[in-house]
Write a protein that holds these residues in place. Structure first.
Motif, PDB file in Angstrom:
ATOM      1  N   GLU A  49       0.816  -1.218   0.000  1.00  0.00           N
ATOM      2  CA  GLU A  49       0.000   0.000   0.000  1.00  0.00           C
ATOM      3  C   GLU A  49       0.845   1.261   0.000  1.00  0.00           C
ATOM      4  O   GLU A  49       0.459   2.278  -0.559  1.00  0.00           O
ATOM      5  N   TRP A  50       2.047   1.185   0.590  1.00  0.00           N
ATOM      6  CA  TRP A  50       2.854   2.372   0.758  1.00  0.00           C
ATOM      7  C   TRP A  50       3.787   2.636  -0.420  1.00  0.00           C
ATOM      8  O   TRP A  50       3.946   3.770  -0.854  1.00  0.00           O
ATOM      9  N   VAL A  51       4.429   1.584  -0.910  1.00  0.00           N
ATOM     10  CA  VAL A  51       5.434   1.773  -1.956  1.00  0.00           C
ATOM     11  C   VAL A  51       5.279   0.735  -3.051  1.00  0.00           C
ATOM     12  O   VAL A  51       5.057  -0.443  -2.778  1.00  0.00           O
ATOM     13  N   ARG A  52       5.377   1.180  -4.294  1.00  0.00           N
ATOM     14  CA  ARG A  52       5.448   0.283  -5.442  1.00  0.00           C
ATOM     15  C   ARG A  52       6.920   0.197  -5.850  1.00  0.00           C
ATOM     16  O   ARG A  52       7.505   1.175  -6.323  1.00  0.00           O
ATOM     17  N   TRP A  53       7.511  -0.973  -5.612  1.00  0.00           N
ATOM     18  CA  TRP A  53       8.910  -1.200  -5.989  1.00  0.00           C
ATOM     19  C   TRP A  53       8.904  -1.748  -7.407  1.00  0.00           C
ATOM     20  O   TRP A  53       8.743  -2.947  -7.632  1.00  0.00           O
TER      21      TRP A  53
ATOM     22  N   ARG B 250      29.597  -8.672   7.187  1.00  0.00           N
ATOM     23  CA  ARG B 250      29.558 -10.067   6.718  1.00  0.00           C
ATOM     24  C   ARG B 250      30.059 -11.021   7.799  1.00  0.00           C
ATOM     25  O   ARG B 250      29.449 -12.067   8.048  1.00  0.00           O
ATOM     26  N   LEU B 251      31.147 -10.665   8.451  1.00  0.00           N
ATOM     27  CA  LEU B 251      31.696 -11.518   9.501  1.00  0.00           C
ATOM     28  C   LEU B 251      30.753 -11.618  10.694  1.00  0.00           C
ATOM     29  O   LEU B 251      30.774 -12.611  11.433  1.00  0.00           O
ATOM     30  N   ALA B 252      29.921 -10.595  10.877  1.00  0.00           N
ATOM     31  CA  ALA B 252      28.936 -10.621  11.954  1.00  0.00           C
ATOM     32  C   ALA B 252      27.656 -11.341  11.544  1.00  0.00           C
ATOM     33  O   ALA B 252      26.700 -11.407  12.320  1.00  0.00           O
ATOM     34  N   GLY B 253      27.623 -11.866  10.304  1.00  0.00           N
ATOM     35  CA  GLY B 253      26.442 -12.582   9.827  1.00  0.00           C
ATOM     36  C   GLY B 253      25.272 -11.688   9.510  1.00  0.00           C
ATOM     37  O   GLY B 253      24.115 -12.118   9.568  1.00  0.00           O
ATOM     38  N   ARG B 254      25.564 -10.442   9.150  1.00  0.00           N
ATOM     39  CA  ARG B 254      24.478  -9.480   8.936  1.00  0.00           C
ATOM     40  C   ARG B 254      24.358  -9.047   7.480  1.00  0.00           C
ATOM     41  O   ARG B 254      23.850  -7.973   7.185  1.00  0.00           O
ATOM     42  N   THR B 255      24.805  -9.887   6.563  1.00  0.00           N
ATOM     43  CA  THR B 255      24.640  -9.599   5.141  1.00  0.00           C
ATOM     44  C   THR B 255      23.640 -10.571   4.528  1.00  0.00           C
ATOM     45  O   THR B 255      23.320 -11.598   5.122  1.00  0.00           O
ATOM     46  N   GLY B 256      23.154 -10.215   3.331  1.00  0.00           N
ATOM     47  CA  GLY B 256      22.177 -11.067   2.655  1.00  0.00           C
ATOM     48  C   GLY B 256      20.799 -10.979   3.251  1.00  0.00           C
ATOM     49  O   GLY B 256      19.974 -11.870   3.082  1.00  0.00           O
ATOM     50  N   THR B 257      20.490  -9.887   4.001  1.00  0.00           N
ATOM     51  CA  THR B 257      19.162  -9.724   4.593  1.00  0.00           C
ATOM     52  C   THR B 257      18.160  -9.349   3.523  1.00  0.00           C
ATOM     53  O   THR B 257      18.509  -8.915   2.433  1.00  0.00           O
ATOM     54  N   SER B 258      16.865  -9.530   3.828  1.00  0.00           N
ATOM     55  CA  SER B 258      15.821  -9.222   2.856  1.00  0.00           C
ATOM     56  C   SER B 258      14.518  -8.954   3.572  1.00  0.00           C
ATOM     57  O   SER B 258      14.221  -9.570   4.589  1.00  0.00           O
ATOM     58  N   ALA B 259      13.721  -8.039   2.995  1.00  0.00           N
ATOM     59  CA  ALA B 259      12.399  -7.750   3.554  1.00  0.00           C
ATOM     60  C   ALA B 259      11.320  -8.442   2.755  1.00  0.00           C
ATOM     61  O   ALA B 259      10.153  -8.126   2.862  1.00  0.00           O
ATOM     62  N   ALA B 260      11.693  -9.418   1.937  1.00  0.00           N
ATOM     63  CA  ALA B 260      10.760 -10.013   0.975  1.00  0.00           C
ATOM     64  C   ALA B 260       9.514 -10.564   1.628  1.00  0.00           C
ATOM     65  O   ALA B 260       8.405 -10.360   1.159  1.00  0.00           O
TER      66      ALA B 260
ATOM     67  N   GLU C 128       9.929  -8.136  -4.096  1.00  0.00           N
ATOM     68  CA  GLU C 128       8.795  -7.294  -4.492  1.00  0.00           C
ATOM     69  C   GLU C 128       8.412  -6.283  -3.427  1.00  0.00           C
ATOM     70  O   GLU C 128       7.799  -5.273  -3.735  1.00  0.00           O
ATOM     71  N   ARG C 129       8.757  -6.553  -2.182  1.00  0.00           N
ATOM     72  CA  ARG C 129       8.447  -5.610  -1.104  1.00  0.00           C
ATOM     73  C   ARG C 129       9.663  -4.799  -0.678  1.00  0.00           C
ATOM     74  O   ARG C 129       9.690  -4.205   0.393  1.00  0.00           O
ATOM     75  N   GLY C 130      10.679  -4.780  -1.525  1.00  0.00           N
ATOM     76  CA  GLY C 130      11.851  -3.982  -1.248  1.00  0.00           C
ATOM     77  C   GLY C 130      12.847  -4.695  -0.357  1.00  0.00           C
ATOM     78  O   GLY C 130      12.605  -5.793   0.136  1.00  0.00           O
ATOM     79  N   LEU C 131      13.996  -4.071  -0.156  1.00  0.00           N
ATOM     80  CA  LEU C 131      15.047  -4.611   0.689  1.00  0.00           C
ATOM     81  C   LEU C 131      14.946  -4.013   2.096  1.00  0.00           C
ATOM     82  O   LEU C 131      14.336  -2.963   2.296  1.00  0.00           O
ATOM     83  N   ALA C 132      15.529  -4.701   3.078  1.00  0.00           N
ATOM     84  CA  ALA C 132      15.273  -4.377   4.484  1.00  0.00           C
ATOM     85  C   ALA C 132      15.598  -2.930   4.847  1.00  0.00           C
ATOM     86  O   ALA C 132      14.794  -2.246   5.473  1.00  0.00           O
TER      87      ALA C 132
END
Length: 442
Positions: A194-198, A350-360, A417-421
């Motif tokens: 409703e808020w954003v069209r990606w 990356r070393l902290a395991g905080r890469t590759g996140t997604s809001a999908a 489709e719902r953007g990245l985090a």
């Protein structure tokens, strides 16, 4: 008495190089001679970083590990001194030919926040209304079939495709009037919430196909009409700096067809027509075409825009690394494309395991985090940024989305489709302030 801004080494060096490149004598210098006059103007900071203002009227940062020069905004306000550097080791790619300093300035802002000017939207609405009256039998839908119903004429698709191709970052408010103009023609709901069209950025080939197919079908007048619609749409889009650079480029590609009907008749297939269009674009607009001609450079420039848009935070590279952490990089190709300062910030994540996140799959339809028992299940963004104003927020969001799209173009990675985090988190800061009358763009 007007306050004089403090002297800054980077601003001064940039002004000096711009003056040299603008001098008519620059064109008469050989590339080695140009490299020599640039090399003596390289700056070094107390941290040991070497900076060069060069090609594309942008700064380049030297990587001491392998000698490469990366596009990178400088730390303005940081103390720096001029040092000598061997001109012979400067690659030709960082030496400005001259025309690259005449690139049309644009805006990195998304269309979430500052609205598209009402008079622009109204002109596009009138174009779409007229385009929708055409018959799909005369103008069959040969591209954009994933967007429009099969009975929609390609004249409507030509307007849509032009808007999307020209947009720097096609992320739009969910109720942006420029998008709702096309509502009755859509095949299904647009990606986003409703808020954003990606929205995806279409390739130029889609626009070319609409025209080339009519030429092959023996309908030159229909082909000419489609080209004219693209030109009319691009002309309108010049009014908004978020569209302007690519709109100018598109005009230079399609207007020759209108002046010389039959110009593209001899090309055998869509790809040949696409190449002919690209060749018609003047060199001064080449950066606007990197999305089509050089995926590596396109990603590098989008990343430059992102770091520059984050200049309001104490550590722009760390903040940019937070947005990069959302990107899918299963092959580990991303770090090698970053300057050493940005690479270090990214590797820490990356070393902290905080890469590759997604809001999908982490948001409800209205765009807020899913909660279970009062606890959010959405992945926490790596870094929350707090832009000082709406324009800055839109600039960061646009640059971040453009970087994600550029990465997808380069590697084939999909943008959720719902953007990245990180982008979704930034939207939540802006969402209650959307739909304003601000039209001033950065």
């Amino acid at each position: 008495m007007t306050a004089v801004p403090p002297w800054d080494a980077f601003t001064a060096a940039e002004a000096e190089v711009r003056a040299m490149v603008a001098d008519p004598r620059w064109q008469g210098l050989s590339v080695p001679d140009r490299a020599h006059v640039l090399a003596v103007r390289i700056l070094v900071t107390p941290a040991g970083d070497r900076w060069l203002f060069g090609a594309h009227a942008r700064w380049h940062l030297h990587d001491p590990a392998d000698g490469r020069w990366h596009l990178a905004p400088p730390p303005r306000g940081t103390r720096a001194r001029q040092v000598g550097h061997p001109a012979g080791v400067l690659p030709d790619s960082v030496v400005p030919p001259g025309h690259d300093f005449h690139a049309e300035p644009g805006s990195t802002q998304s269309f979430v926040g500052p609205d598209v000017p009402a008079h622009l939207t109204e002109q596009v609405r009138q174009l779409v209304r007229g385009a929708g009256l055409k018959s799909e039998l005369d103008y069959p839908l040969t591209a954009f079939g994933e967007i429009f119903a099969s009975d929609v004429p390609s004249t409507v698709a030509a307007v849509w495709g032009t808007v999307m191709w020209c947009a720097y970052a096609p992320a739009f408010d969910g109720n942006e009037r420029l998008i709702t103009v096309f509502g009755e023609y859509l095949r299904r709901s647009l990606p986003g919430d409703e808020w954003v069209r990606w929205l995806p950025a279409p390739p130029l080939l889609n626009l070319v196909t609409l025209v080339a197919e009519r030429l092959r079908a023996g309908q030159p007048r229909a082909a000419l009409r489609l080209a004219a619609i693209m030109a009319d749409t691009a002309q309108i889009l010049l009014l908004d700096t978020r569209f302007r650079p690519r709109a100018l480029a598109l005009l230079t590609m399609v207007e020759p067809i209108l002046r010389r009907p039959g110009l593209d008749d001899l090309h055998e297939d869509d790809e040949a027509v696409r190449r002919a269009w690209l060749e018609r674009c003047p060199a001064r607009l080449c950066r606007a075409l990197h999305v089509e001609t050089d995926s590596e450079a396109h990603f590098s420039h989008a990343l430059y825009d992102l770091v520059e848009a984050l200049s309001f935070v104490p550590d722009p590279r760390r903040a940019a690394a937070g947005f990069l952490a959302d990107l899918s990089d299963s092959k580990g190709a991303l770090p090698g494309r970053l300057d050493h300062r940005l690479r270090l910030a990214y590797e820490e994540l990356r070393l902290a395991g905080r890469t590759g996140t997604s809001a999908a799959e982490s948001t409800e339809p209205e765009g807020f985090p899913v909660r279970t028992g009062g606890v959010s299940t959405a992945p926490a963004p790596v870094l929350e940024v707090a832009p000082p104003d709406r324009g800055s927020a839109a600039a960061v969001l646009g640059a971040a989305y453009a970087t994600g799209l550029a990465w997808g173009r380069l590697t084939g990675a999909k943008v959720p489709e719902r953007g990245l985090a990180g982008q979704a988190a930034l939207v939540r800061r802006m969402v209650h302030e959307r739909d304003d009358n601000h039209t001033g763009l950065t």
